[in-house]
Motif scaffolding. Structure first.
Motif, mmCIF file in Angstrom:
data_model
loop_
_atom_site.group_PDB
_atom_site.id
_atom_site.type_symbol
_atom_site.label_atom_id
_atom_site.label_comp_id
_atom_site.label_asym_id
_atom_site.label_seq_id
_atom_site.Cartn_x
_atom_site.Cartn_y
_atom_site.Cartn_z
ATOM 1 N N PRO A 240 6.250 12.548 -7.650
ATOM 2 C CA PRO A 240 5.327 11.481 -8.073
ATOM 3 C C PRO A 240 5.565 10.154 -7.371
ATOM 4 N N LYS A 241 6.790 9.933 -6.880
ATOM 5 C CA LYS A 241 7.076 8.688 -6.159
ATOM 6 C C LYS A 241 6.273 8.619 -4.857
ATOM 7 N N LEU A 242 6.085 9.773 -4.205
ATOM 8 C CA LEU A 242 5.286 9.809 -2.979
ATOM 9 C C LEU A 242 3.838 9.453 -3.275
ATOM 10 N N LEU A 243 3.317 9.988 -4.377
ATOM 11 C CA LEU A 243 1.935 9.688 -4.754
ATOM 12 C C LEU A 243 1.788 8.208 -5.089
ATOM 13 N N LEU A 244 2.734 7.651 -5.850
ATOM 14 C CA LEU A 244 2.660 6.236 -6.213
ATOM 15 C C LEU A 244 2.713 5.365 -4.965
ATOM 16 N N ALA A 245 3.606 5.701 -4.034
ATOM 17 C CA ALA A 245 3.708 4.917 -2.799
ATOM 18 C C ALA A 245 2.417 4.972 -2.012
ATOM 19 N N ALA A 246 1.776 6.143 -1.962
ATOM 20 C CA ALA A 246 0.511 6.274 -1.234
ATOM 21 C C ALA A 246 -0.589 5.458 -1.896
ATOM 22 N N LEU A 247 -0.588 5.406 -3.228
ATOM 23 C CA LEU A 247 -1.616 4.654 -3.950
ATOM 24 C C LEU A 247 -1.449 3.150 -3.752
ATOM 25 N N LEU A 248 -0.205 2.690 -3.693
ATOM 26 C CA LEU A 248 0.041 1.250 -3.630
ATOM 27 C C LEU A 248 0.091 0.705 -2.209
ATOM 28 N N ALA A 249 0.259 1.585 -1.225
ATOM 29 C CA ALA A 249 0.424 1.125 0.165
ATOM 30 C C ALA A 249 -0.685 0.184 0.627
ATOM 31 N N SER B 123 -0.135 -3.593 -0.235
ATOM 32 C CA SER B 123 1.085 -4.286 0.193
ATOM 33 C C SER B 123 0.753 -5.514 1.026
ATOM 34 N N GLY B 124 1.449 -6.609 0.736
ATOM 35 C CA GLY B 124 1.283 -7.853 1.486
ATOM 36 C C GLY B 124 2.613 -8.537 1.656
ATOM 37 N N ALA B 125 2.596 -9.671 2.307
ATOM 38 C CA ALA B 125 3.840 -10.405 2.569
ATOM 39 C C ALA B 125 4.512 -10.868 1.290
ATOM 40 N N ASP B 126 3.719 -11.125 0.249
ATOM 41 C CA ASP B 126 4.270 -11.632 -1.020
ATOM 42 C C ASP B 126 4.207 -10.607 -2.132
ATOM 43 N N GLY B 127 4.196 -9.326 -1.768
ATOM 44 C CA GLY B 127 4.108 -8.281 -2.790
ATOM 45 C C GLY B 127 2.744 -7.624 -2.783
ATOM 46 N N HIS B 128 2.450 -6.896 -3.835
ATOM 47 C CA HIS B 128 1.181 -6.184 -3.916
ATOM 48 C C HIS B 128 0.029 -7.135 -4.278
ATOM 49 N N GLU C 87 1.825 -10.442 -11.141
ATOM 50 C CA GLU C 87 0.444 -10.369 -10.679
ATOM 51 C C GLU C 87 -0.228 -9.092 -11.184
ATOM 52 N N PHE C 88 0.533 -8.026 -11.311
ATOM 53 C CA PHE C 88 -0.014 -6.808 -11.913
ATOM 54 C C PHE C 88 -0.398 -7.062 -13.364
ATOM 55 N N LEU C 89 0.467 -7.738 -14.104
ATOM 56 C CA LEU C 89 0.180 -8.009 -15.518
ATOM 57 C C LEU C 89 -1.055 -8.884 -15.677
ATOM 58 N N VAL C 90 -1.287 -9.787 -14.725
ATOM 59 C CA VAL C 90 -2.459 -10.656 -14.787
ATOM 60 C C VAL C 90 -3.742 -9.869 -14.576
ATOM 61 N N HIS C 91 -3.741 -8.956 -13.603
ATOM 62 C CA HIS C 91 -4.990 -8.309 -13.189
ATOM 63 C C HIS C 91 -5.215 -6.923 -13.791
ATOM 64 N N ALA C 92 -4.171 -6.256 -14.233
ATOM 65 C CA ALA C 92 -4.319 -4.883 -14.725
ATOM 66 C C ALA C 92 -5.141 -4.833 -16.009
ATOM 67 N N ALA D 142 6.251 8.549 -12.161
ATOM 68 C CA ALA D 142 7.276 8.469 -11.110
ATOM 69 C C ALA D 142 8.559 7.809 -11.601
ATOM 70 N N ASP D 143 8.634 7.518 -12.903
ATOM 71 C CA ASP D 143 9.789 6.832 -13.479
ATOM 72 C C ASP D 143 10.025 5.494 -12.792
ATOM 73 N N GLN D 144 8.934 4.821 -12.442
ATOM 74 C CA GLN D 144 9.028 3.517 -11.796
ATOM 75 C C GLN D 144 8.129 2.497 -12.488
ATOM 76 N N LEU D 145 7.967 2.647 -13.793
ATOM 77 C CA LEU D 145 7.096 1.737 -14.526
ATOM 78 C C LEU D 145 7.570 0.292 -14.414
ATOM 79 N N SER D 146 8.887 0.093 -14.397
ATOM 80 C CA SER D 146 9.403 -1.277 -14.308
ATOM 81 C C SER D 146 8.973 -1.964 -13.018
ATOM 82 N N LEU D 147 8.709 -1.188 -11.968
ATOM 83 C CA LEU D 147 8.241 -1.763 -10.703
ATOM 84 C C LEU D 147 6.960 -2.566 -10.911
ATOM 85 N N LEU D 148 6.094 -2.076 -11.787
ATOM 86 C CA LEU D 148 4.832 -2.771 -12.052
ATOM 87 C C LEU D 148 4.964 -3.791 -13.174
#
Length: 384
Positions: free
Chosen positions: A122-131, A134-139, A170-175, A159-165
């Motif tokens: 699932p980490k591969l899928l998450l990375a593909a979705l978020l790629a 990606s920007g200089a200051d994060g997603h 900025e994710f919390l603002v827009h999600a 992917a056991d990476q919920l804390s990443l988001l």
């Protein structure tokens, strides 16, 4: 007879068998299986074509997957149309989802080829979705498609990476708050109720900044108030006061703020850091209704008025009480100001129904006014 039996044995008996036969026949459509595997991992009502193109890279079975050409993704979706159902998203794009759960289960177990059992990390899928974000200051969540704003947190949880988001302000603002709120259990400074309170991202940014500073997360509060690539929020929270606040006053020309609470205590705080300058100023027997700073005899003073009509004057730097008095029948529900005139200190209290009270703080006399009408003498304060 044996030949007929063999032919009969090869006839697909299940939807996954039919799918595998179809994939064998259409082996020339390179992105067909990765596209279907991506759709099998869709959340909610399905994925849009652009997100499918990003996700499909995780199912190519190669170490460094290539970019998915949009025309080939479109061709694969057209080829697989028998297996797909479609709905329209909030932004008008088409969402794709497999029409039967058995197909999704099969492709999740055999995403790359039929002979290989075991899902993709699932980490591969998450990375593909978020790629693409990606920007200089994060997603860049401000440009994310609605699907990711709704479901990125669920893919991150897989992917056991919920804390990443959840650590990404900025994710919390827009999600989508409805989707994210149930996943906030244990978050250090944000609750589900706080996230759900504001639907508009701009209002949510301001609310989240307040929540962050209230729980001591000053770095998060600063990042919320100063978003990358955007103008800073005009009003930025710097600190918070833990208590039931009923009155606030800021001193002009001095770095001190006074905060009154429901218990009748008054707190002198540093205006930049929110730290206490003295111990709590006590004495009121009821809720602090109004506070006002002023200058008298060369020193900064603070006047506090409680809901039972009591006035208390303090030295604003040391917190020492100067005097106390009571004004019967007075109210400062509309606010209070303090001024020095000809060596005498006066307080003006704005009461209800267009009434006001002028109080000579040191002499204890009080006069009530009905705004716009003649003045009427009122009760005299009793000195203590």
């Amino acid at each position: 007879m044996s030949e007929a039996s063999e032919l009969g044995r090869r006839v697909p008996m299940t939807l996954p068998d039919l799918l595998e036969l179809d994939l064998t026949v259409r082996a020339g459509v390179r992105w067909l299986r990765p596209v279907l595997a991506a759709v099998a991992h869709a959340r909610g009502d399905g994925m849009p074509a652009r997100i499918i193109g990003h996700a499909a890279r995780a199912f190519l079975g190669v170490q460094i997957p290539e970019e998915a050409p949009p025309d080939e993704i479109a061709a694969a979706l057209a080829t697989a149309r028998f297996y797909l159902r479609r709905v329209t998203d909030v932004d008008g794009t088409t969402l794709y989802r497999l029409f039967h759960q058995s197909l999704a289960d099969h492709l999740r177990s055999h995403p790359v080829q039929r002979t290989e059992t075991g899902g993709v990390d699932p980490k591969l899928l998450l990375a593909a979705l978020l790629a693409p974000l990606s920007g200089a200051d994060g997603h860049r969540w401000d440009i994310a498609e609605p699907y990711l704003l709704r479901h990125a947190a669920q893919h991150a949880a897989d992917a056991d990476q919920l804390s990443l988001l959840l650590d990404d302000v900025e994710f919390l603002v827009h999600a989508d708050p409805v989707t994210v709120a149930p996943l906030l259990d244990g978050h250090p400074w944000l609750t589900a109720d706080d996230l759900l309170e504001a639907a508009d991202p701009l209002l949510r940014r301001q609310l989240l900044a307040l929540c962050a500073v209230r729980h001591g997360a000053r770095d998060a509060a600063w990042r919320l108030a100063n978003p990358p690539g955007q103008a800073p929020v005009p009003w930025q929270p710097a600190w918070s006061f833990a208590g039931s606040v009923t009155a606030v006053a800021c001193a002009e020309g001095a770095d001190v703020v006074a905060v009154g609470d429901v218990a009748g205590e008054v707190h002198l705080l540093d205006r930049h850091r929110g730290t206490a300058l003295t111990g709590p100023l006590t004495g009121h027997g009821s809720r602090t209704e109004a506070l006002a700073f002023g200058r008298h005899a060369g020193r900064l003073v603070l006047l506090s008025f409680s809901s039972d009509g009591e006035l208390r004057l303090y030295d604003a730097m040391s917190g020492a009480e100067v005097r106390a008095d009571r004004v019967h029948g007075a109210s400062a529900a509309g606010g209070m100001s303090l001024t020095s005139v000809a060596g005498r200190l006066f307080a003006v209290l704005a009461g209800p129904s267009a009434t006001a009270f002028l109080v000579d703080v040191y002499f204890g006399t009080a006069t009530s006014f009905v705004l716009g009408l003649a003045t009427v003498p009122s009760a005299t304060g009793s000195r203590r």
